[in-house]
Design a protein around this motif. Structure first.
Motif, mmCIF file in Angstrom:
data_model
loop_
_atom_site.group_PDB
_atom_site.id
_atom_site.type_symbol
_atom_site.label_atom_id
_atom_site.label_comp_id
_atom_site.label_asym_id
_atom_site.label_seq_id
_atom_site.Cartn_x
_atom_site.Cartn_y
_atom_site.Cartn_z
ATOM 1 N N ALA A 171 -54.102 -34.797 -49.464
ATOM 2 C CA ALA A 171 -55.147 -35.104 -48.499
ATOM 3 C C ALA A 171 -54.744 -34.619 -47.111
ATOM 4 O O ALA A 171 -55.578 -34.192 -46.321
ATOM 5 C CB ALA A 171 -55.425 -36.610 -48.488
ATOM 6 N N ARG A 172 -53.477 -34.672 -46.822
ATOM 7 C CA ARG A 172 -52.976 -34.201 -45.525
ATOM 8 C C ARG A 172 -53.276 -32.702 -45.362
ATOM 9 O O ARG A 172 -53.708 -32.250 -44.314
ATOM 10 C CB ARG A 172 -51.483 -34.474 -45.464
ATOM 11 N N TYR A 173 -53.089 -31.936 -46.404
ATOM 12 C CA TYR A 173 -53.377 -30.504 -46.383
ATOM 13 C C TYR A 173 -54.884 -30.283 -46.202
ATOM 14 O O TYR A 173 -55.307 -29.416 -45.438
ATOM 15 C CB TYR A 173 -52.882 -29.840 -47.677
ATOM 16 N N ASP A 174 -55.677 -31.067 -46.927
ATOM 17 C CA ASP A 174 -57.130 -30.945 -46.815
ATOM 18 C C ASP A 174 -57.597 -31.211 -45.393
ATOM 19 O O ASP A 174 -58.507 -30.556 -44.885
ATOM 20 C CB ASP A 174 -57.822 -31.892 -47.783
ATOM 21 N N ARG A 175 -56.977 -32.194 -44.724
ATOM 22 C CA ARG A 175 -57.358 -32.503 -43.340
ATOM 23 C C ARG A 175 -57.035 -31.337 -42.420
ATOM 24 O O ARG A 175 -57.781 -31.059 -41.486
ATOM 25 C CB ARG A 175 -56.639 -33.782 -42.852
ATOM 26 N N LEU A 176 -55.941 -30.638 -42.662
ATOM 27 C CA LEU A 176 -55.595 -29.483 -41.824
ATOM 28 C C LEU A 176 -56.624 -28.390 -41.935
ATOM 29 O O LEU A 176 -57.001 -27.761 -40.948
ATOM 30 C CB LEU A 176 -54.217 -28.934 -42.216
ATOM 31 N N GLY A 177 -57.088 -28.114 -43.124
ATOM 32 C CA GLY A 177 -58.052 -27.042 -43.336
ATOM 33 C C GLY A 177 -59.479 -27.485 -43.100
ATOM 34 O O GLY A 177 -60.375 -26.661 -42.942
ATOM 35 N N GLY A 178 -59.708 -28.771 -43.022
ATOM 36 C CA GLY A 178 -61.069 -29.302 -42.908
ATOM 37 C C GLY A 178 -61.756 -28.878 -41.627
ATOM 38 O O GLY A 178 -62.940 -28.562 -41.624
ATOM 39 N N SER A 179 -61.077 -28.859 -40.495
ATOM 40 C CA SER A 179 -61.719 -28.510 -39.224
ATOM 41 C C SER A 179 -62.146 -27.050 -39.219
ATOM 42 O O SER A 179 -63.158 -26.710 -38.612
ATOM 43 C CB SER A 179 -60.782 -28.815 -38.048
ATOM 44 N N HIS A 180 -61.408 -26.151 -39.905
ATOM 45 C CA HIS A 180 -61.764 -24.734 -39.931
ATOM 46 C C HIS A 180 -62.842 -24.457 -40.960
ATOM 47 O O HIS A 180 -63.627 -23.538 -40.822
ATOM 48 C CB HIS A 180 -60.529 -23.878 -40.248
ATOM 49 N N ALA A 181 -62.886 -25.280 -42.004
ATOM 50 C CA ALA A 181 -63.841 -25.042 -43.080
ATOM 51 C C ALA A 181 -65.266 -25.321 -42.621
ATOM 52 O O ALA A 181 -66.204 -24.708 -43.113
ATOM 53 C CB ALA A 181 -63.499 -25.923 -44.287
#
Length: 183
Positions: A171-181
């Motif tokens: 989930a931590r990885y998903d949060r990092l990419g979430g703002s760019h997605a």
């Protein structure tokens, strides 16, 4: 393809290792043998021939050249009537009938030149028992017999062992990419 040096007294020619070709060698003649040296190192040794005008070959002197000219196995004088161990002879007989048999046999002979003929003969026996007659299979067996096994795994000392196993948090990885997605 002859790598020989001529003995002036008898007119006989004796083969030398391929690396000695084109350079001067020292000929030492003994009662029962001939030794050829180059820079102090033996590059050929043969039983002395008392005939005249003969050529005495050691096929192993020519094996390094086979890597470049495998076709020499078919017609090369050093390889006529070459007495190889039984399993290698059986492989040679089989490979003669294939399109790339010369190259495959040259690879097998070069392995025997580099390692030991007994190791390659044992590999040929093992391959024949398994129904294999290709150079790749034989060279694989040779490699397994000549390369040391991988080192055994060691247990780390108690003070270096993990007390808590790491927890993967995707989930931590998903949060990092979430703002760019979303942009």
């Amino acid at each position: 393809m002859t790598y020989t040096k001529k003995c002036r007294k008898s007119g006989n020619k004796y083969s030398v290792e391929a690396r000695a070709v084109g350079r001067q060698v020292q000929l030492q003649v003994y009662a029962t043998r001939i030794v050829l040296r180059q820079d102090g190192e033996i590059v050929g040794e043969h039983e002395r021939c008392f005939g005249r005008g003969k050529t005495i070959f050691n096929p192993w002197h020519y094996v390094p050249v086979l890597k470049r000219k495998p076709g020499a196995l078919r017609n090369g004088a050093p390889f006529r009537d070459w007495d190889l161990p039984p399993a290698m002879t059986q492989i040679w007989t089989h490979l003669r009938g294939t399109s790339d048999g010369d190259r495959q046999l040259a690879d097998i002979l070069f392995a025997a030149y580099q390692h030991d003929i007994d190791v390659v003969e044992a590999a040929c026996e093992e391959a024949l028992k398994s129904g294999l007659r290709k150079a790749d299979a034989i060279l694989n067996i040779v490699s397994r017999r000549t390369n040391p096994p991988p080192p055994k795994a060691i247990e780390p000392p108690a003070h270096l062992q993990l007390k808590m196993a790491p927890i993967a948090d995707c989930a931590r990885y998903d949060r990092l990419g979430g703002s760019h997605a979303t942009a």
